[in-house]
Write a protein that holds these residues in place. Structure first.
Motif, mmCIF file in Angstrom:
data_model
loop_
_atom_site.group_PDB
_atom_site.id
_atom_site.type_symbol
_atom_site.label_atom_id
_atom_site.label_comp_id
_atom_site.label_asym_id
_atom_site.label_seq_id
_atom_site.Cartn_x
_atom_site.Cartn_y
_atom_site.Cartn_z
ATOM 1 N N ASP A 137 0.957 -1.136 0.295
ATOM 2 C CA ASP A 137 -0.160 0.307 0.353
ATOM 3 C C ASP A 137 0.735 1.192 0.184
ATOM 4 N N GLY A 154 2.408 2.165 -2.259
ATOM 5 C CA GLY A 154 2.437 2.876 -4.058
ATOM 6 C C GLY A 154 3.258 2.038 -5.008
ATOM 7 N N LYS A 155 3.591 0.802 -4.616
ATOM 8 C CA LYS A 155 4.471 0.369 -5.481
ATOM 9 C C LYS A 155 4.376 0.361 -7.093
ATOM 10 N N SER A 156 2.996 -0.186 -6.911
ATOM 11 C CA SER A 156 1.841 -0.757 -8.223
ATOM 12 C C SER A 156 1.691 0.773 -8.611
ATOM 13 N N THR A 157 1.470 1.660 -8.757
ATOM 14 C CA THR A 157 1.125 3.136 -9.293
ATOM 15 C C THR A 157 2.245 3.615 -10.071
ATOM 16 N N GLN A 211 -2.484 -0.387 -13.156
ATOM 17 C CA GLN A 211 -1.889 -1.258 -12.027
ATOM 18 C C GLN A 211 -1.217 -2.214 -13.233
ATOM 19 N N GLY A 216 -5.633 -6.111 -3.753
ATOM 20 C CA GLY A 216 -4.320 -5.521 -3.766
ATOM 21 C C GLY A 216 -3.298 -5.742 -3.165
ATOM 22 N N ILE A 217 -3.244 -6.647 -3.369
ATOM 23 C CA ILE A 217 -1.807 -7.085 -2.775
ATOM 24 C C ILE A 217 -1.228 -7.980 -4.190
ATOM 25 N N THR A 218 0.504 -7.592 -4.100
ATOM 26 C CA THR A 218 1.571 -8.225 -4.829
ATOM 27 C C THR A 218 1.995 -9.746 -4.969
ATOM 28 N N ASN A 277 7.385 9.234 -0.628
ATOM 29 C CA ASN A 277 5.884 8.679 -2.017
ATOM 30 C C ASN A 277 4.926 8.888 -1.246
ATOM 31 N N LYS A 278 3.623 9.857 -2.083
ATOM 32 C CA LYS A 278 2.401 10.482 -1.024
ATOM 33 C C LYS A 278 2.878 11.681 -0.577
ATOM 34 N N ASP A 291 1.825 14.310 -1.562
ATOM 35 C CA ASP A 291 0.038 15.376 -1.756
ATOM 36 C C ASP A 291 -1.003 14.930 -0.746
ATOM 37 N N ALA A 312 2.680 9.242 -6.759
ATOM 38 C CA ALA A 312 2.605 8.893 -8.020
ATOM 39 C C ALA A 312 1.160 8.758 -8.925
ATOM 40 N N LYS A 313 0.747 8.894 -7.556
ATOM 41 C CA LYS A 313 -0.561 9.427 -7.873
ATOM 42 C C LYS A 313 -0.946 10.684 -8.751
HETATM 43 P P1 GTP Z 1 1.208 -3.765 -3.242
HETATM 44 O O1 GTP Z 1 1.075 -4.479 -4.635
HETATM 45 O O2 GTP Z 1 0.051 -4.488 -2.420
HETATM 46 O O3 GTP Z 1 2.346 -4.324 -2.614
HETATM 47 O O4 GTP Z 1 1.154 -1.994 -2.747
HETATM 48 P P2 GTP Z 1 0.981 -0.992 -3.694
HETATM 49 O O5 GTP Z 1 2.706 -0.690 -3.483
HETATM 50 O O6 GTP Z 1 1.747 -1.994 -5.404
HETATM 51 O O7 GTP Z 1 0.381 0.131 -3.662
HETATM 52 P P3 GTP Z 1 -0.501 0.271 -4.487
HETATM 53 O O8 GTP Z 1 0.422 1.192 -5.669
HETATM 54 O O9 GTP Z 1 -1.537 -0.299 -4.854
HETATM 55 O O10 GTP Z 1 -1.059 1.939 -4.036
HETATM 56 C C1 GTP Z 1 -2.043 1.432 -2.544
HETATM 57 C C2 GTP Z 1 -2.954 3.075 -2.203
HETATM 58 O O11 GTP Z 1 -2.414 3.921 -2.593
HETATM 59 C C3 GTP Z 1 -3.722 2.963 -3.657
HETATM 60 O O12 GTP Z 1 -5.089 3.340 -3.598
HETATM 61 C C4 GTP Z 1 -2.969 4.165 -4.477
HETATM 62 O O13 GTP Z 1 -4.127 5.087 -5.108
HETATM 63 C C5 GTP Z 1 -2.703 5.012 -3.503
HETATM 64 N N1 GTP Z 1 -1.423 5.423 -3.944
HETATM 65 C C6 GTP Z 1 0.016 5.384 -4.560
HETATM 66 N N2 GTP Z 1 0.403 6.322 -4.361
HETATM 67 C C7 GTP Z 1 -0.305 7.239 -4.434
HETATM 68 C C8 GTP Z 1 0.250 8.802 -3.810
HETATM 69 O O14 GTP Z 1 1.343 9.209 -4.876
HETATM 70 N N3 GTP Z 1 -0.674 10.229 -3.577
HETATM 71 C C9 GTP Z 1 -1.794 9.330 -2.958
HETATM 72 N N4 GTP Z 1 -2.419 9.769 -2.237
HETATM 73 N N5 GTP Z 1 -2.343 8.123 -3.202
HETATM 74 C C10 GTP Z 1 -1.298 7.005 -3.760
#
Ligand code: GTP
Length: 598
Positions: free
Chosen positions: A16, A18-21, A41, A53-55, A133-134, A136, A165-166
């Motif tokens: 969570d 934000g890796k995938s994003t 994703q 929602g996990i890798t 990350n995040k 914002d 990333a968002k």
């Molecule tokens: P795994 O695949 O389980 O490892 O999770 P992940 O690390 O890939 O996380 P993912 O990219 O799915 O992002 C998790 C949540 O965070 C999602 O709801 C994204 O939309 C949100 N998110 C990712 N990057 C950002 C960011 O820069 N800002 C905000 N506000 N939300 C973000």
């Protein structure tokens, strides 16, 4: 492409963060995936992963990038699974890289699982680029989180990239840093072929698709290759790169990342960590670090309907083709009939397999509570391993029992330390260390029997910390303990899938709690059902389920046959997920009751 223009990197991040994003953004920014093709994703492409929602499984992507220095680069992103069950696969994908992005949510902070992977990366001398990350999010505090990273990992964060990333902030900076900071691979093209398998999956048409990184030498389409650990040889039918869809190429040299297909029948024949070399010009030594995934958690799986046994066997055979870590063997239980004893890397792996069997193969299963693997030393000094509590030899036949221990690392907000220490205490944990990372956050280290972790420890930890704590564990070896087998008798018969191995000091409490729980879970029948917990021939707790008074059929006045049928059908529906043991119908939940005794 020249080796000097290649950069291989992965992303280390907690679930969570934000890796995938971020991966999606990188693919978009480099034009690897056109905007309109962009499914959300791209890297996580297994349905189950998307849903949870996990890798789970790793993948790779090759990006062409023209850097600000005007030169063309090939950036290979190798994704890593985010769960401890798959830490061996993480380690293999990390050693396929020269660098890693450490992505930390700037509104949260460093988590336990991230740490484990960062240490792995540092061990293998990867260049680590911190990305906060995040930014914002209104609650984000990049400076505080940067400090935390410096404190815990000792990584200089003065130049950490601030990103969203968002919203697409910091993406160019990340790409430029990969080019500038991640070292290119060594140019070992002149050496005999050695390529590392970091992932594979099963394709029904082409056989196993192997993902690899060439460490030394050169591989061509049509080459006959040898897998050094398995000793098997194959002709490469198809060779290509992942961009991220498969695109065929004629050859790949040292430093490059790609895939091949060679009519390999099962992923177990091309395991993660194995070394690919040429059959004719073999490398003298395989790449270091190969290990076979060892199952740590076991459970019994039985079809609710005995007729489904052949279907279950076939489904397991098929799953095994795509899952090298899954182990299974037939198990016959006097109570349950025919089924399988299955071994998994951990609880998540177990849940995934159970879910796939039910969803993709339409099976109705009763699964028994997970157990770990015990080492039993017999009187003559010989050792046996027991993965099924009901097969534990009687006390007079054994010298002692040892159980697997893990080192448990927890990171938590400071306010929950007390609650967590209490939880660890009741789970037979031995306190080892506690450190303040920052004034707000603390790490706890315990040594604990794995058996106590594979029950609902994770859920308990989450609920006691409102979801804020994270944990990670590592196997550290076997230790002797006073363990006993506790049997459960229903209606006077021992039900082997309900047997468990428990610590002597906890047996009375657990026996009592378990029969009480079973009394709640097993429905009333026409007759009274005694429930007992026993150790050897000694009953340590007992309860009974009173007989059902109303007979559902009594209402029918014996007359209307179709009405009677309907009622019986209705009853049968309510009975789904039950297993008849003797004359007693036992629901699925009862087999898991031992996990829910707190
Ligand atoms: P795994 O695949 O389980 O490892 O999770 P992940 O690390 O890939 O996380 P993912 O990219 O799915 O992002 C998790 C949540 O965070 C999602 O709801 C994204 O939309 C949100 N998110 C990712 N990057 C950002 C960011 O820069 N800002 C905000 N506000 N939300 C973000």
């Amino acid at each position: 492409i020249a080796v000097s223009q290649i950069r291989n990197f992965s992303i280390i991040a907690h679930i969570d963060h934000g890796k995938s994003t971020l991966a999606d953004r990188l693919l978009q920014a480099t034009g690897t995936v056109a905007d309109r093709e962009m499914k959300e994703q791209f890297l996580d492409n297994m349905d189950l992963e998307r849903e949870r929602g996990i890798t789970i499984k790793l993948q790779a992507a090759r990006m062409d990038y023209t850097a600000q220095d005007g030169q063309q680069y090939v950036l290979n992103l190798i994704d890593t699974p985010g769960h401890v069950d798959f830490s061996y696969e993480v380690s293999r994908s990390l050693i396929a890289c020269e660098g890693a992005l450490l992505v930390v949510d700037a509104s949260q902070g460093v988590e336990a699982q991230t740490l484990a992977n960062v240490y792995l990366a540092l061990e293998h001398d990867l260049e680590i680029i911190p990305v906060l990350n995040k930014i914002d999010l209104p609650g984000s505090d990049a400076d505080r989180v940067g400090q935390e990273i410096e404190e815990i990992i000792g990584l200089d964060c003065s130049g950490a990239i601030h990103a969203s990333a968002k919203q697409g902030l910091g993406i160019t900076e990340i790409l430029e840093s990969v080019v500038l900071l991640v070292p290119p691979p060594e140019d070992n093209t002149h050496k005999p072929l050695r390529a590392l398998i970091f992932d594979s999956y099963y394709d029904a048409y082409r056989g196993v698709i192997v993902y690899f990184r060439v460490m030394d030498g050169l591989v061509n389409k049509g080459d006959r290759v040898r897998l050094m650990a398995s000793g098997k040889e194959y002709d490469i039918d198809e060779l290509g790169v992942l961009s991220p869809n498969q695109i065929q190429v004629g050859s790949l040299h040292a430093g490059e990342v790609g895939y091949f297909a060679a009519s390999i029948k099962a992923v177990a024949d091309a395991r993660v960590g194995d070394t690919i070399t040429l059959a004719k010009a073999r490398a003298p030594e395989p790449l270091p670090g190969y290990a076979e995934a060892k199952p740590m958690v076991f459970c019994g799986m039985f079809p609710t309907d005995a007729d489904q046994y052949p279907d279950l066997r076939e489904a397991l055979e098929k799953l095994k083709l795509s899952d090298a870590a899954l182990k299974y063997e037939p198990e016959t239980s006097s109570a349950m009939g025919f089924g399988f004893r299955c071994g998994f890397l951990g609880l998540l792996h177990m849940e995934i397999v159970q879910e796939r069997l039910e969803r993709e193969y339409n099976l109705d299963l009763i699964t028994t509570a997970p157990s770990v693997i015990y080492k039993v030393v017999l009187l003559d000094g010989s050792e046996i391993y027991i993965d099924n509590p009901s097969t534990l030899p009687a006390p007079q036949g054994r010298d002692h029992i040892e159980e697997p221990y893990v080192r448990l690392d927890i990171i938590t907000p400071e306010g929950y330390v007390g609650a967590l220490m209490e939880l660890c205490q009741t789970r037979r944990g031995t306190f080892k260390d506690m450190k303040y990372l920052t004034p707000e956050r603390t790490t706890l280290m315990y040594e604990m029997p794995l058996a106590e972790v594979v029950t609902d420890f994770f859920d308990q930890m989450k609920s006691r910390t409102k979801g804020y704590a994270s944990m990670e564990y590592q196997f550290i070896g076997y230790r002797t303990n006073e363990l006993v087998r506790m049997d459960i008798l229903i209606n006077g018969d021992a039900v082997d899938p309900l047997a468990s191995i428990v610590h002597r000091d906890k047996a009375y409490y657990m026996g009592k709690a378990l029969v009480e729980k079973l009394k709640e879970l097993i429905p009333r029948h026409q007759f009274k059902i005694p429930l007992q917990a026993s150790i050897g021939s000694r009953v340590i707790a007992s309860e009974s389920i009173p007989a059902l008074r109303k007979d559902v059929l009594a209402k029918c006045y014996g007359g209307d046959i179709s009405r009677k049928k309907k009622l019986l059908q209705k009853q049968a529906k309510g009975k789904k997920r039950m297993k008849s043991i003797g004359t007693v119908d036992v629901p699925q939940e009862a087999f898991m009751a031992v996990l829910k005794l707190d």
